[in-house]
Each structure stands twice: as structure tokens, then as C-alpha cells.
Design an enzyme around this catalytic site. Structure first.
Site, short mmCIF file in Angstrom:
data_model
loop_
_atom_site.label_atom_id
_atom_site.label_comp_id
_atom_site.label_asym_id
_atom_site.label_seq_id
_atom_site.Cartn_x
_atom_site.Cartn_y
_atom_site.Cartn_z
N ASP A 207 0.85 -1.20 0.00
CA ASP A 207 0.00 0.00 0.00
C ASP A 207 0.88 1.25 0.00
O ASP A 207 2.10 1.17 0.20
CB ASP A 207 -0.91 -0.02 1.24
CG ASP A 207 -2.18 0.79 1.01
OD1 ASP A 207 -2.30 1.45 -0.03
OD2 ASP A 207 -3.05 0.77 1.91
N HIS A 343 -9.82 -2.08 -7.58
CA HIS A 343 -9.80 -0.97 -6.60
C HIS A 343 -9.04 0.24 -7.10
O HIS A 343 -9.55 1.37 -7.06
CB HIS A 343 -9.20 -1.50 -5.29
CG HIS A 343 -9.08 -0.47 -4.22
ND1 HIS A 343 -10.14 0.30 -3.80
CD2 HIS A 343 -8.01 -0.08 -3.46
CE1 HIS A 343 -9.74 1.11 -2.84
NE2 HIS A 343 -8.45 0.91 -2.62
#
Ligand code: HEM
Length: 485
Positions: A207, A343
Site C-alpha cells: 500500500d 480498486h
């Protein structure tokens, strides 16, 4: 005419990549006594880490690591043991209820209806689940987020010891002896994951790879990194506008930013089981179809390599190369390689929309989340059932919630038709798209040979347990408007 821009005026979590952290504590509080809180706040202000200090701390950490490596290689030949420099950070932000309670002049002119109403009022529109035991709509949130929260103190550090010692210093100022100016509502602690999962969220994906660069701050953007106007993040700066007109805000709002906090538990064993049981076959027998399905749902492989540039297998070299890991665009109208519902495609539809400077850039948000909860246990892995809560404390900053977090969740993640026009119905964001009813979400684009074929995501694996909107004021505003000298 806005005051000159200075990093020393802005709280440290907002710009660059935020406060450096191995661990982070969110201390949610209620203000008990307004006057004594405001007078004690003036003593807390010198403890607040500014963007300038956060940047210096990061460069100290870099130097420390280089030094450590040097010592390890010149040393006695023992295995290098990377240490951590003791670095802490403190920031503070207030909810609309907190700002009102403080009696700040023009509190109602901050001009962000979502902030002023609070996140609880928006829970249904955000698609958060309804509590079946409550009449009407009450979200199924943790109790702390159902009550009135006035503010949050963010404490970051290299270790729990650093967190605790800073928390004690904060408490010494705001909760001293019998003079409790605030009451603790809840204390949440998140930690960077251990070992080779460092920097990865709990589903296992790296991330924090894509962040917007801010004009005049991140002056040397990386290839593929979008530069946004300061006013996309900071109030009253260039770009804090609606239909090309600056939004009217009180003077004290300058260089502040809205902080959206969400507690997002993740059903990791259930997600892994779904990937294992539903991975479609592909013509290449050597492909790892389980990992490939996950990469199609996220838009990046676990390493962080974008699927657009690594179509059938992971490419850790690409993932680790900052010159290349954001250098990609989706092919407009096509989803053979990356589903529209992936996403990162939902959250930043690079190449999918006309005039991205107007249609995408105002919606780019600096994200500052941290994972919480322990690693998946053997029992959870074997049963495929979550027994211990884990997930992400999601944090992002923006000058306008209806363009930032709320927009992304409601109009892109929860919108089956986005990006549109698309030849095939994209479906909800495969990771965070949600409806108040929960249940199956149908997306397309998972089967490359027939991208119109519906593919059922049989559960939601990220389930919101609440949050709140806060305003993170500038240092001058904290001293002159929020505190009382
Ligand atoms: C538990 C929940 C979530 C998980 C597991 C998750 C995971 C990820 C991962 C793995 C990435 C790719 C790494 C990167 O590009 O930096 C990413 C990117 C991103 N996420 Fe999330 N995320 C979550 C929640 C959210 C929420 C709630 C939002 C906003 C509403 C959001 C917005 C974004 C954005 C804007 C990007 C960058 C996209 C880009 O610029 O390419 N995420 N997320």
C-alpha cells in the site's frame, strides 16, 4: 491574498507522506471544560509536529539507515541488524461538534456540509451496513463512533514505548491531576505489519505506492505521479474551489485540511478462500491463477506491480522501482487486463476519463492509513474464518469532503456504472464497494476472454465499523483561534 506558504504552519500528517510511523495511536476525546481545554491547548501546540519537522524526521531516518548499513558492513561481520531511530509525532484535529463546542467564531462558515453534519449522518449514503436490531437506519458501527467525538490526537512513533511516552506528555497537559479538560472516548492503535509484510495491508498488497504530489511541495514528482493544486488538500489555497470560484471559508481555515477517519476491518481468511475457490483458469498453465484473481480485483499484484504492466505474473522488480511503479494508464473502454471494478482503477481511473485535470485530479487524496490487528493465525487460515479483528485504520486528507473521501466511496466505489460510459457494466469496487445490505456484488472484466461475463464477489471483505470527519487546523490557527492564551 493568502498568507505566504510555509511548511512550518501545516500539521505534519497532511503533506509529503505524512508522519513517519511504525505504529500509531488515535486518541478520540470529548472536551469537558472549554475554557481550561483552550488554555491548556496553547501548551500542547509546541508539541505538534509540523510538515517541516516531519520532513526533517524522515531525512534523519534515511541518514540513520545509511549509517547503520555502513556500520554493519564495516563491523565484526555479524548479520546487519537494522535498528530504528527514536522518532515521534503528534497532531490534533477536531470534529464539527468539537469546533462548535469550542465556540470558535464563524465555526458554521467552514462551508463543508458533510464535515458539519458528521460521518454518522452520512453512514447510509456511504453504504455502511444497517444494524438489524435498530429501527430506521443505524449503522452497525462500534459504539465509540455512535457517540459525540470532539477531536482526535494522532500520535506516531517508532515503537509502542515512544507512543506511550508521548501520550503521557499529552495527558500531562490535557488531563492533569484533577483538571481533566478532556475525556478519553477511545484509544486505537495500529501497527505496520511485521517482516516482509511491512508496508502491505492485511490482504497482503503493498500500500501507499500512489499518492498525489502537491504543487510547490512535492517539487520533483515521480513518473506517473499526478501533481494536484495545493487547494485540493489545503483550505483557502489555490484549487480550493467550486466551479472555478474560491470557496468562502473563515480566515482561520487557511492551511487546514479535512481528515476522514474510517475503521475498516478486513475479512482476510474469507478473502483468501474466495480467491482460492473462484480463480478462473487462463490459457497459460504456468500462471498462478489465485494471485492473478487477487491482482485483478486490486489492480496491482501483492508486490505492488501494476497489473497493466505485469499482465500474467507478479514483477517485484517493477513494484520496487519508483521510476516505473506508477507509470501506467488503463486502456479506455477496455478491461481485458484490468477490470473497471479493480480498486485502483475505481479510485484513480488513469486514462479512463476526459479532461483528467477536472474529472480526476480534484478527487486525488493523500492517504495515511495504518493496519491494525495481528497476523492471521493458523486456526483462521485452516478454518477460513476471521476470529480476531484486523484491518485498516484509513485516514485521508482533502479540502473538500464531497470531492475527496465521500465522493470516492459513494460515486466511484459504490457506483456499479463507474467508470462510464463503459461498454460493459463495471460493478462495485471489488475491495471497498459496498451497499447497506451487504451480500453479493457482481463485476465484469475478470474473465479476459469474455469481459462481459458477470463474476460474483460472494461477500464484502471490508466492512466499515465507523469513523468521523475532522478538521486539522494550521499551527497559527491552533495558537490564535483554537487555543486561548
Ligand atoms: C481496507 C480497505 C482498503 C484496502 C485493503 C485498500 C488497499 C489498497 C491498495 C493495496 C492500494 C494500492 C497501493 C497504492 O496504489 O498505493 C490502494 C490504493 C488506493 N486506495 Fe485503497 N484500500 C482500502 C480502502 C480505501 C478507501 C476507503 C479509499 C477511499 C475511499 C481508498 C482509496 C485508494 C486510492 C485513492 C488509492 C490510490 C489509487 C491510485 O492512485 O492508483 N482505499 N488501496
Amino acid at each position: 491574498m493568502a498568507a505566504p506558504f510555509s511548511l512550518a504552519n501545516i500539521q505534519g500528517d497532511i503533506l509529503y507522506v505524512g508522519l513517519p510511523k511504525q505504529t500509531q495511536l488515535f486518541f478520540f476525546f470529548e472536551i469537558l471544560d472549554v475554557n481550561s481545554f483552550r488554555s491548556q491547548l496553547s501548551k500542547l501546540v509546541p508539541m505538534i509536529t509540523t510538515a517541516e519537522q516531519a520532513q526533517n524526521n524522515r531525512s534523519d531516518i534515511r541518514k540513520f539507515k545509511v549509517q547503520e548499513r555502513k556500520q554493519a558492513t564495516q563491523g565484526d561481520g555479524e548479520t546487519p541488524h537494522p535498528g530504528t531511530l527514536r522518532v515521534g509525532g503528534v497532531n490534533i484535529a477536531f470534529s464539527a461538534k468539537g469546533i462548535n463546542k469550542l465556540g470558535i467564531t464563524d465555526a458554521n462558515k467552514i462551508n463543508d456540509p458533510l464535515f458539519q453534519a458528521g460521518m454518522l449522518k452520512e453512514a447510509q449514503d456511504l453504504g455502511d451496513r444497517a444494524n438489524p436490531d435498530k429501527p430506521g437506519f443505524e449503522p452497525e458501527w462500534d459504539t465509540e463512533f455512535l457517540q459525540e467525538i470532539h477531536g482526535v490526537i494522532l500520535i506516531t512513533g517508532d515503537s509502542h514505548a515512544t507512543l506511550n511516552s508521548q501520550l503521557e506528555d499529552v495527558k500531562c497537559i490535557l488531563m492533569k491531576d484533577n483538571n481533566h479538560t478532556i475525556k478519553e472516548i477511545s484509544k486505537l492503535v495500529g501497527d505496520v505489519r511485521p517482516g516482509n509484510q511491512r508496508g502491505h495491508e492485511h490482504f497482503g498488497y503493498k500500500d501507499g505506492i500512489s499518492q498525489p504530489a502537491v504543487e510547490g511541495v512535492d517539487v520533483d514528482p515521480l513518473p506517473g505521479q499526478t501533481t494536484v493544486k495545493q487547494g485540493v488538500v489545503l483550505l483557502r489555497r489555490d484549487g480550493d474551489e467550486d466551479n472555478g470560484q474560491p470557496i468562502a471559508r473563515p480566515e482561520w481555515a487557511l492551511d487546514g485540511s479535512f481528515l476522514a477517519f474510517r475503521k475498516l476491518p478486513q475479512k482476510v481468511p474469507e478473502f483468501d478462500t474466495f480467491l482460492r475457490e473462484n480463480a478462473p483458469t487462463v490459457p497459460d498453465p504456468t500462471a498462478n491463477v489465485v494471485d492473478l484473481l487477487g491482482a485483478r480485483l486490486v489492480g496491482r499484484w501483492k508486490s505492488g506491480a501494476p497489473i497493466v504492466e505485469a499482465q500474467l505474473r507478479d514483477d517485484p522488480g517493477l513494484a520496487d522501482d519508483p521510476q516505473r511503479n506508477n507509470l501506467f494508464e488503463f486502456t479506455r473502454g477496455k478491461q481485458q487486463i484490468c477490470p473497471f471494478a479493480a480498486h485502483i482503477r475505481k479510485m484513480n481511473p488513469r486514462g479512463d476519463l476526459d479532461k483528467p485535470e477536472n474529472s480526476v485530479n480534484p478527487h486525488l487524496i493523500p492517504r495515511r492509513g495504518i493496519p491494525f490487528g495481528g497476523e492471521v493465525t493458523d486456526e483462521e487460515r485452516n478454518t477460513g474464518v476471521t476470529l480476531h479483528e484486523r484491518g485498516l485504520y484509513f485516514v485521508c486528507y482533502q479540502s473538500n469532503l464531497s470531492k475527496g473521501f465521500s465522493f470516492l466511496q459513494r460515486l466511484w466505489a459504490n457506483n456499479a456504472k463507474f467508470p462510464s460510459p463503459s461498454p460493459e457494466l463495471p460493478g462495485l469496487d471489488a475491495i471497498i464497494g459496498q451497499t447497506t445490505g451487504g451480500g453479493t456484488r457482481t463485476i465484469t472484466g475478470v474473465i479476459s476472454e469474455d469481459t462481459n461475463q458477470p463474476f460474483d464477489l460472494t461477500a464484502e471483505w471490508v466492512i466499515s465499523k465507523g469513523g468521523e470527519y475532522f478538521f486539522s487546523p494550521s499551527l497559527p490557527a491552533l495558537s490564535s483561534t483554537f487555543a486561548m492564551v
